[in-house]
Design an enzyme around this catalytic site. Structure first.
Site, PDB file in Angstrom:
ATOM      1  N   HIS A 248       0.839  -1.198   0.000  1.00 28.15           N
ATOM      2  CA  HIS A 248       0.000   0.000   0.000  1.00 28.15           C
ATOM      3  C   HIS A 248       0.881   1.257   0.000  1.00 28.15           C
ATOM      4  CE1 HIS A 248      -3.969  -1.952   1.631  1.00 28.15           C
ATOM      5  NE2 HIS A 248      -3.602  -2.399   0.444  1.00 28.15           N
TER       6      HIS A 248
ATOM      7  N   GLU B 235       0.840   3.939   1.628  1.00 25.88           N
ATOM      8  CA  GLU B 235       1.257   4.498   2.927  1.00 25.88           C
ATOM      9  C   GLU B 235       2.545   3.811   3.407  1.00 25.88           C
ATOM     10  OE1 GLU B 235      -1.665   3.276   2.102  1.00 25.88           O
ATOM     11  OE2 GLU B 235      -3.358   4.360   3.008  1.00 25.88           O
TER      12      GLU B 235
ATOM     13  N   CYS C 161      -2.510  -0.240   7.512  1.00 26.86           N
ATOM     14  CA  CYS C 161      -1.711   0.959   7.222  1.00 26.86           C
ATOM     15  C   CYS C 161      -1.824   1.959   8.384  1.00 26.86           C
ATOM     16  CB  CYS C 161      -2.158   1.605   5.922  1.00 26.86           C
ATOM     17  SG  CYS C 161      -1.608   0.679   4.478  1.00 26.86           S
TER      18      CYS C 161
END
EC number: 3.5.4.-
Lengths: 229, 229
Positions: free
Chosen positions: B61, B63, B96
């Site tokens: 992801h 992030e 995240c």
């Protein structure tokens, strides 16, 4: 009431309504008023009835008057669920914040939303800490915007029929200045807004002093909205 | 580059800019996109320099990609002060959020502001709790409004000179729906927003289901703004 036309129906909400000129000055963000005006509504849990009324300072602050009236006037069992919305012309002082926090701890199922037109002596550390304590005890505190002014006009002001949409529009800048300072309070930052008052002619000035801690910690959208970034 | 006119000055910010059509779909609140796009800026404490760049999901992801890049690419001493602003097309998932919270605990002088276009699988309790944990660790989370879209357009998009003010204007309603649901998440209320997707033609529907707990605890101005009170 003239007998030919029969009894004139009196608007039952009139009792709680203030006059247009009163609302206009009480809730003007530029006016450093003496009185504090409170317009409030209570939404009793479950029932869709909303109870509205208005109140002002006496020898006591209006917040204390409300709490005393609310808890003595009717039997109010600590388990009752309701949400209370306040429209206050000045934000609560440190002492009133303590009284409100104490009231909410006695009535855990009460939800309180406070919309304010101006911050009361916002540089005073006791008032700043009081507002932070209110927020940590779950109170929502917001600066009144045009949306809230319109809502108050329709529900608390004795406007003439043709003036339903003619509530006072205050300069956006002043609203944003108070939003900026409220964020400083919430984040525990030093004050950045300074308000000066000149008696003749009646003019209110402001200055903004931002330090690096303000730039570091204030959300960008707040700085943009005030044109400071 | 033609030799007569001499070297053409290349805009140094081009490297980080995405194309207008990309921005338009990536950040459209109605689009249930596969990718996640991150536009970010880092404001180093003290120095007034702002460092901007863009990033996307890979097998990880976006992030997590940011945190790994940020902490490994340059020596970054835990005492460094800076504020980081993210413009994310999807809000962080639960995992995240945990990675971000952990990152912030290692770098206590970093302030993080997250502006999001859409809530990612907002009904999933892990994602809801993750966002609450981020907020309790001091992160500001806001839904992107037109003000933020304009800021992103000017600073992260390769717009043509005549289009400086022509960033996409998305329907206010969708922004307000996400603001409403974000409040439900923050207050620990059950979801009220349900989003349905029809493939052909590509249409996104929504339903709102408010229970008495929503009416009791959601601030009035949020309900008014969504036309629900």
């Amino acid at each position: 009431m003239s007998s030919e036309t029969g009894p004139v129906a009196v608007d039952p909400t009139l009792r709680r309504r203030i006059e247009p000129h009163e609302f206009e000055v009480f809730f003007d963000p530029r006016e450093l008023r003496k009185e504090t005006c409170l317009l409030y509504e209570i939404n009793w849990g479950g029932r869709h009835s909303i109870w509205r009324h208005t109140s002002q300072n006496t020898n006591k602050h209006v917040e204390v008057n409300f709490i005393e009236k609310f808890t003595t006037e009717r039997y109010f069992c600590p388990n009752t669920r309701c949400s209370i919305t306040w429209f206050l012309s000045w934000s609560p002082c440190g002492e009133c914040s303590r009284a409100i926090t104490e009231f909410l701890s006695r009535y855990p199922h009460v939800t309180l939303f406070i919309y304010i037109a101006r911050l009361y002596h916002h540089a005073d550390p006791r008032n700043r800490q009081g507002l932070r304590d209110l927020i940590s005890s779950g109170v929502t505190i917001q600066i009144m915007t045009e949306q809230e002014s319109g809502y108050c006009w329709r529900n608390f002001v004795n406007y003439s029929p043709s003036n339903e949409a003619h509530w006072p529009r205050y300069p956006h800048l002043w609203v944003r200045l108070y939003v900026l300072e409220l964020y400083c309070i919430i984040l525990g930052l030093p004050p950045c807004l300074n308000i000066l008052r000149r008696k003749q002619p009646q003019l209110t000035f402001f200055t903004i002093a931002l330090q690096s801690c303000h730039y570091q910690r204030l959300p960008p959208h707040i700085l943009w909205a005030t044109g400071l970034k």
